[in-house]
Design a protein around this motif. Structure first.
Motif, PDB file in Angstrom:
ATOM      1  N   CYS A  81     -31.851-114.818 -37.706  1.00  0.00           N
ATOM      2  CA  CYS A  81     -32.756-114.553 -36.505  1.00  0.00           C
ATOM      3  C   CYS A  81     -32.353-113.646 -35.685  1.00  0.00           C
ATOM      4  CB  CYS A  81     -32.957-116.166 -35.849  1.00  0.00           C
ATOM      5  SG  CYS A  81     -33.675-117.358 -36.904  1.00  0.00           S
ATOM      6  N   VAL A  82     -33.670-113.180 -34.751  1.00  0.00           N
ATOM      7  CA  VAL A  82     -33.502-112.081 -33.912  1.00  0.00           C
ATOM      8  C   VAL A  82     -34.009-112.657 -32.530  1.00  0.00           C
ATOM      9  CG1 VAL A  82     -33.753-109.697 -33.042  1.00  0.00           C
ATOM     10  CG2 VAL A  82     -33.192-110.301 -35.412  1.00  0.00           C
ATOM     11  N   VAL A  83     -33.222-112.796 -31.501  1.00  0.00           N
ATOM     12  CA  VAL A  83     -33.757-113.329 -30.251  1.00  0.00           C
ATOM     13  C   VAL A  83     -33.701-112.080 -29.330  1.00  0.00           C
ATOM     14  CG1 VAL A  83     -33.843-115.025 -28.488  1.00  0.00           C
ATOM     15  CG2 VAL A  83     -33.102-115.679 -30.909  1.00  0.00           C
ATOM     16  N   GLY A  84     -34.832-111.824 -28.756  1.00  0.00           N
ATOM     17  CA  GLY A  84     -34.722-110.716 -27.831  1.00  0.00           C
ATOM     18  C   GLY A  84     -34.238-111.004 -26.377  1.00  0.00           C
TER      19      GLY A  84
ATOM     20  N   VAL B  96     -37.855-113.675 -32.123  1.00  0.00           N
ATOM     21  CA  VAL B  96     -38.587-113.899 -30.760  1.00  0.00           C
ATOM     22  C   VAL B  96     -38.321-112.836 -30.022  1.00  0.00           C
ATOM     23  CG1 VAL B  96     -38.894-115.690 -28.888  1.00  0.00           C
ATOM     24  CG2 VAL B  96     -38.006-116.359 -31.364  1.00  0.00           C
ATOM     25  N   ARG B  97     -39.258-112.109 -29.877  1.00  0.00           N
ATOM     26  CA  ARG B  97     -39.195-110.823 -28.847  1.00  0.00           C
ATOM     27  C   ARG B  97     -39.096-111.117 -27.467  1.00  0.00           C
ATOM     28  NH1 ARG B  97     -39.325-107.546 -33.214  1.00  0.00           N
ATOM     29  NH2 ARG B  97     -41.137-107.509 -34.573  1.00  0.00           N
ATOM     30  N   ASP B  98     -38.721-109.922 -26.806  1.00  0.00           N
ATOM     31  CA  ASP B  98     -38.213-109.998 -25.527  1.00  0.00           C
ATOM     32  C   ASP B  98     -39.093-110.755 -24.348  1.00  0.00           C
ATOM     33  OD1 ASP B  98     -36.343-108.195 -26.322  1.00  0.00           O
ATOM     34  OD2 ASP B  98     -37.195-106.314 -25.221  1.00  0.00           O
ATOM     35  N   GLY B  99     -38.618-111.522 -23.623  1.00  0.00           N
ATOM     36  CA  GLY B  99     -39.379-112.427 -22.527  1.00  0.00           C
ATOM     37  C   GLY B  99     -40.124-113.265 -23.155  1.00  0.00           C
ATOM     38  N   ALA B 100     -40.250-113.684 -24.238  1.00  0.00           N
ATOM     39  CA  ALA B 100     -41.057-114.735 -24.708  1.00  0.00           C
ATOM     40  C   ALA B 100     -40.427-116.235 -24.274  1.00  0.00           C
ATOM     41  CB  ALA B 100     -41.096-114.786 -26.222  1.00  0.00           C
ATOM     42  N   GLN B 101     -41.192-117.336 -24.109  1.00  0.00           N
ATOM     43  CA  GLN B 101     -40.687-118.494 -23.685  1.00  0.00           C
ATOM     44  C   GLN B 101     -41.144-119.533 -24.727  1.00  0.00           C
ATOM     45  OE1 GLN B 101     -41.375-119.635 -19.661  1.00  0.00           O
ATOM     46  NE2 GLN B 101     -41.142-117.470 -18.850  1.00  0.00           N
TER      47      GLN B 101
END
Ligand code: GDD
Ligand code: MG
Length: 341
Positions: free
Chosen positions: A272-275, A291-296
């Motif tokens: 997985c990649v978590v921004g 999950v790209r940058d700043g997502a909640q």
């Protein structure tokens, strides 16, 4: 003792995740939940498991080619067409040549039920069938059971309206059977153990049931599948040491997590990649999810290789199917299912 595990259902309530994978192969903190079921059987006197397969059978057969899980011998019974729960039991018992007292478990249940105590109770009562019971507040999505003081079942009603439920004790999806039960299951057609066999045995007075205080959860809905993951993160024993657990977040070492990420009750599976600055609370990220940058993301299940766009906010209870791409700045909440539904 031999045990049949029923895993042939289509897992409709967990779609779209179950289009790609049968529900018992969905990962529970990194490993198929079926392995957790095996681990609990292996603690008792179970030396052979017959997997009762119908839906996507090859995924089970390919995953366990050595024909053994947790040191327990494994065989398969693949139904030519779905036979429903009792039809599946009869078919599996015949395929495996079962001719002695045997166990049946619903393969989507996670529990630490004392199986040995259930089997002893079954023998003491000279029962044809014995059902494990679990007490719940709202029994309406389960089989509901009323017994006398000896544990003899007086009524079994599958999924009644809440006000019509005869008790708060539900069928926990674990049964002990004498082979005589097979005689009351018609061959070669769909037969439901809950709607046909249990009511019949109850009428004959040969069905018993026993309650206990075991941990118990049916993982068949998005909310309960998520809860089962959280319970494992909080220490429910699934027969293995959870490496890579930090607080209540489990992260596979092949995944990358950027700085500023906040997590609570989160599973971050392999690749997985978590921004940056992402928030994950009560979330399962399946292998390869991004999950790209700043997502909640809160109270949601994110399927394999799905992508959550930057600055999106996902709330209770989103189920994102395999490879689905949620656009950036999305706002999603409610019973949202995204993907091939
Ligand atoms: N082989 C096979 N063939 N397996 C099946 C079939 C079939 O045709 N249909 C269902 N199954 C399997 C499912 O894969 C699952 O492991 C198990 O049988 C139970 O089916 P679910 O679809 O999960 O049923 P449920 O959760 O709505 O209700 C059942 O479980 C509750 C407890 O978890 C019932 O047994 C209820 O009475 C019970 O309270
Ligand atoms: Mg179920």
């Amino acid at each position: 003792m031999k045990s049949i595990i029923l895993v042939g259902g289509k897992g409709t309530r967990l779609r779209p995740l179950t289009f790609e994978m049968p529900k018992q192969m969905l990962p529970l903190v990194g490993l198929p939940m079926l392995e957790c079921v095996f681990a609990s059987l292996a603690k008792h006197d179970v030396d052979e498991v017959v997997l009762s397969l119908g839906y996507l059978p090859d995924q089970f057969i390919d995953a366990y080619p050595l024909n053994s899980i947790s040191g327990v011998k494994l065989t398969y019974a693949v139904e030519p067409e779905p036979l429903d729960t009792a039809g599946a039991i009869r078919f599996a018992a015949e395929t495996a040549g079962i001719d002695d007292t045997f166990l049946v478990v619903n393969g989507d249940v996670l529990t630490d039920l004392d199986l040995s105590a259930l089997v002893s109770f079954h023998h003491r009562r000279h029962a044809v069938g014995t059902i494990a019971l679990h007490e719940v507040d709202d029994p309406s999505r389960y089989g509901v059971v009323a017994t006398d003081s000896e544990g003899r079942v007086e009524a079994f009603v599958e999924k009644p309206a809440r006000e019509a439920a005869p008790s708060n004790f539900i069928n926990a999806g674990t049964y002990v059977f004498d082979p005589a039960v097979l005689d009351v299951i018609a061959p070669d057609r769909r037969v439901s153990v809950e709607r046909e066999v249990f009511p019949l045995l109850a009428q004959q007075g040969s069905l018993f049931a026993m309650a206990d205080n075991a941990y118990w959860i049916d993982t068949g809905t998005p909310e309960s599948f998520l809860q089962a993951n959280v319970d494992v993160l909080h220490g429910f024993d699934v027969g293995r040491h959870l490496e890579h657990l930090e607080g209540t977040t489990w992260r596979h070492p092949s995944s990358t997590v950027a700085p500023g990420v906040r997590t609570r009750n989160a599973v971050i599976d392999r690749d997985c990649v978590v921004g940056a600055n992402v928030v994950l609370e009560n979330v399962v990220l399946m292998p390869g999810a991004i999950v790209r940058d700043g997502a909640q993301v809160r109270n949601s299940l994110i399927g394999p290789r799905a992508v959550i766009g930057s600055h999106s906010v996902l709330g209770p209870t989103c189920v994102v199917g395999a490879e689905y791409v949620v656009p950036e700045h999305s706002r999603l909440a409610g019973s949202v299912k995204l993907g091939d539904i």
